[in-house]
Write an enzyme that holds these catalytic residues in place. Sequence first.
Site, PDB file in Angstrom:
ATOM      1  N   SER A  19       2.088-113.207   1.056  1.00 14.73           N
ATOM      2  CA  SER A  19       2.236-113.340   2.505  1.00 14.73           C
ATOM      3  C   SER A  19       2.941-112.101   3.056  1.00 14.73           C
ATOM      4  O   SER A  19       2.931-111.864   4.259  1.00 14.73           O
ATOM      5  CB  SER A  19       3.033-114.599   2.850  1.00 14.73           C
ATOM      6  OG  SER A  19       4.305-114.542   2.235  1.00 14.73           O
ATOM      7  N   ARG A  54      10.476-124.931 -13.554  1.00 15.53           N
ATOM      8  CA  ARG A  54       9.482-123.934 -13.173  1.00 15.53           C
ATOM      9  C   ARG A  54       8.872-123.273 -14.410  1.00 15.53           C
ATOM     10  O   ARG A  54       7.682-122.989 -14.461  1.00 15.53           O
ATOM     11  CB  ARG A  54      10.118-122.893 -12.254  1.00 15.53           C
ATOM     12  CG  ARG A  54      10.663-123.532 -10.989  1.00 15.53           C
ATOM     13  CD  ARG A  54      10.713-122.586  -9.841  1.00 15.53           C
ATOM     14  NE  ARG A  54       9.440-121.913  -9.698  1.00 15.53           N
ATOM     15  CZ  ARG A  54       9.289-120.685  -9.236  1.00 15.53           C
ATOM     16  NH1 ARG A  54      10.347-120.011  -8.867  1.00 15.53           N
ATOM     17  NH2 ARG A  54       8.110-120.136  -9.123  1.00 15.53           N
ATOM     18  N   HIS A  78      10.994-108.895  -8.600  1.00 14.01           N
ATOM     19  CA  HIS A  78      11.947-110.001  -8.464  1.00 14.01           C
ATOM     20  C   HIS A  78      12.395-110.557  -9.814  1.00 14.01           C
ATOM     21  O   HIS A  78      12.895-111.672  -9.881  1.00 14.01           O
ATOM     22  CB  HIS A  78      11.345-111.108  -7.582  1.00 14.01           C
ATOM     23  CG  HIS A  78      11.131-110.657  -6.160  1.00 14.01           C
ATOM     24  ND1 HIS A  78      10.277-111.283  -5.278  1.00 14.01           N
ATOM     25  CD2 HIS A  78      11.682-109.623  -5.471  1.00 14.01           C
ATOM     26  CE1 HIS A  78      10.303-110.644  -4.104  1.00 14.01           C
ATOM     27  NE2 HIS A  78      11.146-109.641  -4.199  1.00 14.01           N
ATOM     28  N   ASN A  82      -6.998-111.843   0.011  1.00 13.12           N
ATOM     29  CA  ASN A  82      -6.255-113.070   0.305  1.00 13.12           C
ATOM     30  C   ASN A  82      -7.223-114.002   1.052  1.00 13.12           C
ATOM     31  O   ASN A  82      -7.905-113.553   1.973  1.00 13.12           O
ATOM     32  CB  ASN A  82      -5.042-112.731   1.205  1.00 13.12           C
ATOM     33  CG  ASN A  82      -4.009-113.839   1.262  1.00 13.12           C
ATOM     34  OD1 ASN A  82      -4.369-115.012   1.409  1.00 13.12           O
ATOM     35  ND2 ASN A  82      -2.746-113.489   1.153  1.00 13.12           N
ATOM     36  N   ASN A 108       5.913-111.511  -8.675  1.00 10.77           N
ATOM     37  CA  ASN A 108       5.931-112.763  -9.429  1.00 10.77           C
ATOM     38  C   ASN A 108       6.891-112.690 -10.606  1.00 10.77           C
ATOM     39  O   ASN A 108       7.035-111.660 -11.253  1.00 10.77           O
ATOM     40  CB  ASN A 108       4.524-113.097  -9.918  1.00 10.77           C
ATOM     41  CG  ASN A 108       3.578-113.337  -8.763  1.00 10.77           C
ATOM     42  OD1 ASN A 108       4.025-113.529  -7.633  1.00 10.77           O
ATOM     43  ND2 ASN A 108       2.289-113.323  -9.020  1.00 10.77           N
TER      44      ASN A 108
HETATM   45  N1  APR Z   1      -5.864-116.026  -4.147  1.00 14.61           N
HETATM   46  C1  APR Z   1      -5.203-115.068  -3.439  1.00 14.61           C
HETATM   47  N2  APR Z   1      -4.234-115.362  -2.558  1.00 14.61           N
HETATM   48  C2  APR Z   1      -3.901-116.654  -2.393  1.00 14.61           C
HETATM   49  C3  APR Z   1      -4.504-117.689  -3.108  1.00 14.61           C
HETATM   50  C4  APR Z   1      -5.547-117.334  -4.016  1.00 14.61           C
HETATM   51  N3  APR Z   1      -6.211-118.248  -4.725  1.00 14.61           N
HETATM   52  N4  APR Z   1      -3.937-118.873  -2.742  1.00 14.61           N
HETATM   53  C5  APR Z   1      -2.987-118.569  -1.839  1.00 14.61           C
HETATM   54  N5  APR Z   1      -2.966-117.239  -1.615  1.00 14.61           N
HETATM   55  C6  APR Z   1      -2.084-116.474  -0.712  1.00 14.61           C
HETATM   56  C7  APR Z   1      -1.629-117.247   0.511  1.00 14.61           C
HETATM   57  O1  APR Z   1      -2.598-117.179   1.547  1.00 14.61           O
HETATM   58  C8  APR Z   1      -0.347-116.482   0.878  1.00 14.61           C
HETATM   59  O2  APR Z   1      -0.634-115.393   1.739  1.00 14.61           O
HETATM   60  O3  APR Z   1      -0.911-116.170  -1.408  1.00 14.61           O
HETATM   61  C9  APR Z   1       0.139-115.943  -0.477  1.00 14.61           C
HETATM   62  C10 APR Z   1       1.397-116.597  -1.019  1.00 14.61           C
HETATM   63  O4  APR Z   1       2.485-116.295  -0.192  1.00 14.61           O
HETATM   64  P1  APR Z   1       3.978-116.743  -0.566  1.00 14.61           P
HETATM   65  O5  APR Z   1       4.007-118.165  -1.004  1.00 14.61           O
HETATM   66  O6  APR Z   1       4.849-116.370   0.591  1.00 14.61           O
HETATM   67  O7  APR Z   1       4.300-115.861  -1.868  1.00 14.61           O
HETATM   68  P2  APR Z   1       4.820-114.360  -1.987  1.00 14.61           P
HETATM   69  O8  APR Z   1       4.251-113.507  -0.901  1.00 14.61           O
HETATM   70  O9  APR Z   1       4.578-113.932  -3.382  1.00 14.61           O
HETATM   71  O10 APR Z   1       6.379-114.539  -1.768  1.00 14.61           O
HETATM   72  C11 APR Z   1       7.208-113.425  -1.908  1.00 14.61           C
HETATM   73  O11 APR Z   1       9.117-114.826  -1.685  1.00 14.61           O
HETATM   74  O12 APR Z   1      10.443-116.702  -2.135  1.00 14.61           O
HETATM   75  C12 APR Z   1      10.166-115.397  -2.448  1.00 14.61           C
HETATM   76  O13 APR Z   1      10.867-114.354  -4.427  1.00 14.61           O
HETATM   77  C13 APR Z   1       9.823-115.168  -3.907  1.00 14.61           C
HETATM   78  O14 APR Z   1       8.464-113.403  -4.872  1.00 14.61           O
HETATM   79  C14 APR Z   1       8.515-114.406  -3.862  1.00 14.61           C
HETATM   80  C15 APR Z   1       8.534-113.819  -2.475  1.00 14.61           C
END
Ligand code: APR
Length: 231
Positions: free
Chosen positions: A180, A62, A111, A204, A94
Amino acid sequence: MIALSDYARVVVFTGAGMSAESGVPTYRGRGGIWQQYDYEDYACESAFRRHPQRVLDFHELRREQVLGCEPHAGHAHLASLQRTHPSLSIVTQNIDGMHQRAGGAVAAELHGSLWRLRCAQHGVVEDAAAGRFVRRDCTQCGRPLRPDITWFGDMIDEAVFAQARALIEMCSLFVCIGTSAVVWPAAGLIPFDVRQRPHLVEINPEPTDGSARFDRVLRASASALPELLVP
Ligand code: APR
């Protein structure tokens, strides 16, 4: 478009979508990390106890992935807004360090960070930015150092969350970008149910479970931030 000059204090809350356009994969959805890897084998303390090197190798992969990516216009824009609007705080889920690479100051890494190691028992933290994630042991107890990130099942870092809560309590604008917002307790930081609610904005490209609760939703990508947030 949102003018930051209308707000005394701003918190920008970011998730994996913030880095997606740099090429860093998100966690959920198509191509998400947890579709490819079972977190129980790679992202929890018990996996690390069973197979420390396998877990370190996964995180090293990663790190290499992140190093192959560059911050985008949205990261750079937030960093430049912080110069004109010093009360803009970045709170991020992040672990990739992309805000910092773009020159941004991060008030709370909820995190943790891929660029540090720590001892689970002694809390000793080592900066691992320059080196590879090969097994290194704690000098105090001999246990292998683990990535300084919050895995599934881990306790959160209370001090970091307290810092984030304090900033969020005082803000008048809260901008949620690219998350998300399904992972707790981080998702619970979004101040939907507080008495003095800040103006709540979601940026988003996709709807999220919480979309209906924001005051304003911008269906846009993080790289469009220069057009969405102005000084
Ligand atoms: N611009 C903005 N948002 C975007 C883009 C973009 N270009 N591409 C994708 N997204 C959005 C998606 O629609 C989704 O809602 O980013 C979000 C990513 O969601 P996740 O993958 O669930 O990531 P996150 O919310 O950061 O996860 C939270 O989960 O596994 C754990 O510890 C990990 O910090 C992480 C936590």
